[in-house]
Scaffold this motif. Structure first.
Motif, mmCIF file in Angstrom:
data_model
loop_
_atom_site.group_PDB
_atom_site.id
_atom_site.type_symbol
_atom_site.label_atom_id
_atom_site.label_comp_id
_atom_site.label_asym_id
_atom_site.label_seq_id
_atom_site.Cartn_x
_atom_site.Cartn_y
_atom_site.Cartn_z
ATOM 1 N N GLU A 56 29.454 24.372 79.295
ATOM 2 C CA GLU A 56 29.270 25.814 79.193
ATOM 3 C C GLU A 56 30.604 26.513 78.900
ATOM 4 O OE1 GLU A 56 28.002 28.932 82.439
ATOM 5 O OE2 GLU A 56 26.582 27.255 82.377
ATOM 6 N N CYS B 227 33.001 25.363 77.089
ATOM 7 C CA CYS B 227 33.553 24.982 75.775
ATOM 8 C C CYS B 227 33.424 26.122 74.781
ATOM 9 C CB CYS B 227 32.819 23.746 75.257
ATOM 10 S SG CYS B 227 33.329 23.257 73.604
ATOM 11 N N ILE B 228 34.514 26.382 74.041
ATOM 12 C CA ILE B 228 34.492 27.419 73.002
ATOM 13 C C ILE B 228 34.527 26.784 71.610
ATOM 14 C CG2 ILE B 228 35.444 29.290 74.424
ATOM 15 C CD1 ILE B 228 38.222 28.638 73.294
ATOM 16 N N LYS B 229 34.406 25.473 71.561
ATOM 17 C CA LYS B 229 34.409 24.722 70.298
ATOM 18 C C LYS B 229 35.629 25.004 69.423
ATOM 19 C CE LYS B 229 30.098 22.673 69.058
ATOM 20 N NZ LYS B 229 28.944 22.734 68.170
ATOM 21 N N CYS B 230 36.783 24.957 70.047
ATOM 22 C CA CYS B 230 38.010 25.134 69.275
ATOM 23 C C CYS B 230 38.434 23.804 68.654
ATOM 24 C CB CYS B 230 39.121 25.680 70.160
ATOM 25 S SG CYS B 230 39.700 24.529 71.429
ATOM 26 N N GLU C 41 31.096 18.267 61.055
ATOM 27 C CA GLU C 41 31.180 19.149 59.894
ATOM 28 C C GLU C 41 30.139 18.820 58.834
ATOM 29 O OE1 GLU C 41 35.270 18.636 58.902
ATOM 30 O OE2 GLU C 41 35.933 19.949 60.523
ATOM 31 N N PRO D 152 24.680 20.981 65.904
ATOM 32 C CA PRO D 152 24.682 22.435 65.675
ATOM 33 C C PRO D 152 26.118 22.974 65.708
ATOM 34 C CG PRO D 152 23.084 21.832 67.377
ATOM 35 C CD PRO D 152 23.893 20.614 67.093
ATOM 36 N N VAL D 153 26.443 23.830 64.757
ATOM 37 C CA VAL D 153 27.807 24.360 64.676
ATOM 38 C C VAL D 153 28.089 25.311 65.851
ATOM 39 C CG1 VAL D 153 29.424 25.678 63.251
ATOM 40 C CG2 VAL D 153 27.765 24.159 62.176
ATOM 41 N N ALA D 154 27.057 26.018 66.299
ATOM 42 C CA ALA D 154 27.243 27.059 67.312
ATOM 43 C C ALA D 154 27.776 26.486 68.619
ATOM 44 C CB ALA D 154 25.917 27.764 67.572
ATOM 45 N N SER D 155 28.576 27.319 69.276
ATOM 46 C CA SER D 155 29.097 26.939 70.582
ATOM 47 C C SER D 155 28.127 27.436 71.653
ATOM 48 C CB SER D 155 30.484 27.565 70.763
ATOM 49 O OG SER D 155 30.946 27.368 72.060
ATOM 50 N N HIS D 156 26.891 26.988 71.554
ATOM 51 C CA HIS D 156 25.927 27.286 72.611
ATOM 52 C C HIS D 156 25.664 26.001 73.389
ATOM 53 C CE1 HIS D 156 23.297 25.545 69.712
ATOM 54 N NE2 HIS D 156 22.987 26.653 69.073
ATOM 55 N N ASN E 42 27.356 22.596 72.132
ATOM 56 C CA ASN E 42 28.497 22.062 72.881
ATOM 57 C C ASN E 42 28.220 20.652 73.388
ATOM 58 O OD1 ASN E 42 29.795 24.475 72.507
ATOM 59 N ND2 ASN E 42 29.546 25.210 74.590
ATOM 60 N N VAL F 255 28.602 33.407 69.880
ATOM 61 C CA VAL F 255 27.349 33.179 69.150
ATOM 62 C C VAL F 255 26.571 34.495 69.156
ATOM 63 C CG1 VAL F 255 25.206 31.842 69.018
ATOM 64 C CG2 VAL F 255 27.270 30.769 69.965
ATOM 65 N N GLY G 117 41.370 25.312 66.823
ATOM 66 C CA GLY G 117 41.098 26.747 66.757
ATOM 67 C C GLY G 117 41.362 27.461 68.066
ATOM 68 N N PHE H 219 40.525 31.464 68.915
ATOM 69 C CA PHE H 219 39.390 31.764 69.785
ATOM 70 C C PHE H 219 39.796 32.533 71.040
ATOM 71 C CE2 PHE H 219 36.536 28.125 68.008
ATOM 72 C CZ PHE H 219 36.529 28.775 66.784
ATOM 73 N N LEU I 7 29.045 33.049 64.166
ATOM 74 C CA LEU I 7 29.823 32.225 65.090
ATOM 75 C C LEU I 7 31.316 32.414 64.840
ATOM 76 C CD1 LEU I 7 27.825 28.976 64.278
ATOM 77 C CD2 LEU I 7 27.334 30.564 66.134
ATOM 78 N N PHE J 100 41.222 25.791 60.814
ATOM 79 C CA PHE J 100 40.396 24.618 60.499
ATOM 80 C C PHE J 100 40.472 24.298 59.010
ATOM 81 C CE2 PHE J 100 37.346 26.128 64.074
ATOM 82 C CZ PHE J 100 38.023 25.383 65.031
#
Lengths: 267, 340
Positions: free
Chosen positions: A155, A157-160, A178, A186-190, A194, B67, B240, B244, B268, B274
């Motif tokens: 939860e 994670c911000i996917k950096c 990618e 999924p690309v989203a950081s949900h 994640n 998101v 990133g 962020f 997003l 990147f």
């Protein structure tokens, strides 16, 4: 220790044995940062002390660093293992990178895989006791408890992708995260995005993780990501008899068939 | 409006938080969570972190979440039904105890999102924010707000600002009509300021390290100085984290998540650090190495934004440097550019 290192690097640079040296330097407020030394004068900025535990092996494949010429690197045990693993995956060649490393307070230098392997064979590669304790704690949990633990961590994670960038074994030019034909992750950081990302990354590192812990150390959200990949080290070792980064010519356990492989997973 | 200056006992803060919470259930404040300090909805004063410099992440997520669903759609027998999420009903949200550099960060975000045509998601969320900032009485080695036009007591972007002063008292500056309406909730706790308070004396000391106009001139002139960007970014590993946690980074990616029957379009967070950011379908990447991406990061903040939006895209909060895995201290890099 720093003085010995500085003199050695000065000499290597003056002799043109290397063109660029990756080492530890003083960062902001006592932090350690990687520094890149190209001249004997700049070598003065190098330091080495008990805080210099970081591996810089993830720079060995960076285009701007490679373009600088022959690379020398202050190598921790983990950096040397990363080198061996990269070699086994055909990413670096024998005598391509000059590694400097401390062996019983003596500064050694070698670009020779056999020598590095011999040094690694003499060292202990167990993960640290507090890390093992955490893994044992996780494994002792019920499935639900473990699920809850990781969901709470994911939860944050911000996917950096700092975990990926810092990992010496995450060098794919085109990461699975990618790919969009099809979209695996999924690309989203949900929540799902994640979790998918971290599980996929852990699976791609099974049998390849050299337990340097960089993924967790760099995480700006302090997620203990190393526990995911560390947890896969023991099963691979038990089933296939090898840990990553010990041999430059090792074959990858999960993609190599050997007649003596255990077949007890076949029902 | 002309700021209204009041004084309040620090001990009254708990009562203020209770009153705010009663009126605004979505009351966000810094909360300590192990190594992190995060902006979260709090239940009461005791949830608030006691000793924090600033939150790990910036406040931008309240107006520009990582998101954001911007479209729903269904596919049925060749018919596509679209529905935009309702942006008129975002709840009123109070941000309590954020720092001046966070509050002023909305200047950049607003310039970007509401520039030529207002972005309805950003605009609607931002309009519902009530910002109660706390001036800084301490700073660390990463802070440099004073070098980019801010200061530890900057009131820009805040509706109310609290500054701890002597004798367990706080200076209260009510800065906007919105802030005035909120302050009415606790007006009984406010007392008049008998004599002028030298606010400056209570603020953290953040020395000016560079002239921002020199940085703007020199970044603009240095586009082709390849070695400058390579040397600065040699240790950058291309994650990133900086973008962020940044209060002003606003780049985003649009992705559809769908199955055969329905889908959602999501906005997003994305980062110019990147390699994928500028990768073309052809395989060509105009920013093919990290130094070009680092150059873009600095050019955008210190050349393109000042030129096109008349704002500097940096608040000097130093979050990018703190979050950076390899200690890319932006203050040092900007100082180097200023001295070119």
């Amino acid at each position: 220790m720093s003085d010995i290192l500085i003199n050695k690097v000065k000499q290597l640079l003056s002799d043109k044995a290397i063109d660029i040296f990756i080492g530890h330097g003083e960062g902001t407020g006592g932090r350690i940062r990687p520094i890149f030394v190209r001249t004997p004068e700049d070598a003065e900025q190098l330091i080495f002390n008990e805080n210099c535990k970081q591996s810089w092996a993830n720079y060995l494949l960076k285009p701007e660093v490679k373009a600088a010429g022959k690379i020398g690197m202050m190598a921790t045990k983990h950096a040397l293992r990363a080198m061996m693993q990269l070699a086994s995956e055909f990413q670096i060649k024998d005598n391509e990178v000059l590694a400097l490393y401390w062996d019983n307070n003596e500064l050694k230098s070698s670009a020779d895989f056999k020598e590095i392997e011999a040094y690694l064979a003499s060292q202990n590669h167990d993960i640290l006791p507090h890390e093992q304790e955490m893994i044992d704690k996780l494994n002792a949990m019920t499935t639900q408890e473990r699920w809850d633990f990781w969901q709470k961590e994911y939860e944050k994670c911000i996917k950096c992708y700092a975990c990926r960038s810092a990992c010496p074994m995450c060098y794919c030019h085109h990461c699975a995260a990618e790919g969009n034909q099809p979209q695996w992750i999924p690309v989203a950081s949900h929540q799902l995005g994640n979790m998918d990302w971290h599980l996929m990354r852990a699976m791609h590192l099974s049998g390849r993780c050299i337990n340097c812990g960089a993924c967790a150390k760099v995480c700006p959200m302090h997620i203990p990501l190393n526990l995911l990949t560390y947890n896969l080290i023991t099963p691979i070792q038990q089933e296939f008899g090898a840990i990553a980064g010990m041999k430059h010519d090792a074959t990858y356990a999960l993609s190599t068939f050997k007649t003596e492989d255990k077949e007890n997973f076949i029902l | 409006m002309e700021p209204i200056i009041k004084i309040i006992k620090s001990a009254s803060l708990a009562t203020i938080v209770d009153k705010l919470k009663g009126r605004y259930p979505r009351l966000y404040a810094p909360v300590k969570k192990q190594e992190l300090v995060e902006l979260e909805v709090i239940n009461g004063f005791n949830d608030i972190a006691q000793d924090y410099l600033l939150t790990t992440q910036s406040v931008k997520k309240l107006a520009f979440p990582r998101v954001e669903k911007i479209l729903d759609y269904t596919l049925q027998k060749g018919n596509i039904q679209q529905q935009s999420p309702d942006t008129s009903n975002f709840p009123e949200t109070v941000l309590f105890g954020i720092r001046p550099c966070d509050a002023s960060g909305f200047r950049s975000l607003t310039a970007i999102f509401n520039g030529d045509k207002p972005d309805e998601f950003y605009k609607s969320r931002y309009e519902k924010l009530i910002i109660i900032s706390f001036a800084c009485n301490k700073a660390d080695a990463y802070c440099f707000c004073t070098s980019v036009g801010g200061n530890p007591g900057n009131t820009e972007g805040s509706d109310i600002q609290f500054t701890p002063v002597d004798n367990d008292e706080m200076l209260v500056e009510i800065l906007t009509e919105k802030g005035k309406a909120v302050a009415d909730l606790f007006s009984d706790l406010l007392s008049d300021c008998d004599k002028p308070v030298d606010k400056q004396a209570y603020l953290a000391n953040v020395p000016v390290v560079f002239d921002v106009n020199k940085v703007i001139d020199n970044t603009t002139k240095s586009f082709n100085n390849e070695m400058l960007w390579i040397n600065q970014s040699l240790r950058c590993i291309g994650c990133g984290a900086c973008a962020f946690v940044c209060p002003t980074c606003a780049c985003f990616d649009i992705q559809d998540e769908q199955n055969m029957k329905q889908g959602a379009r999501l906005r997003l967070w994305d980062s110019c650090g990147f390699s994928l950011f500028t990768l073309h379908t052809s395989g060509h990447n105009p920013r093919h190495i990290q130094s070009h991406r680092w150059r873009q990061r600095l050019m955008h903040k210190f050349s393109y934004m000042p030129e096109q939006l008349k704002v500097v895209g940096c608040e000097g909060c130093g979050r990018c440097s703190r979050a950076c895995p390899v200690d890319m201290n932006i203050k040092e890099h900007l100082l180097q550019i200023a001295e070119l």
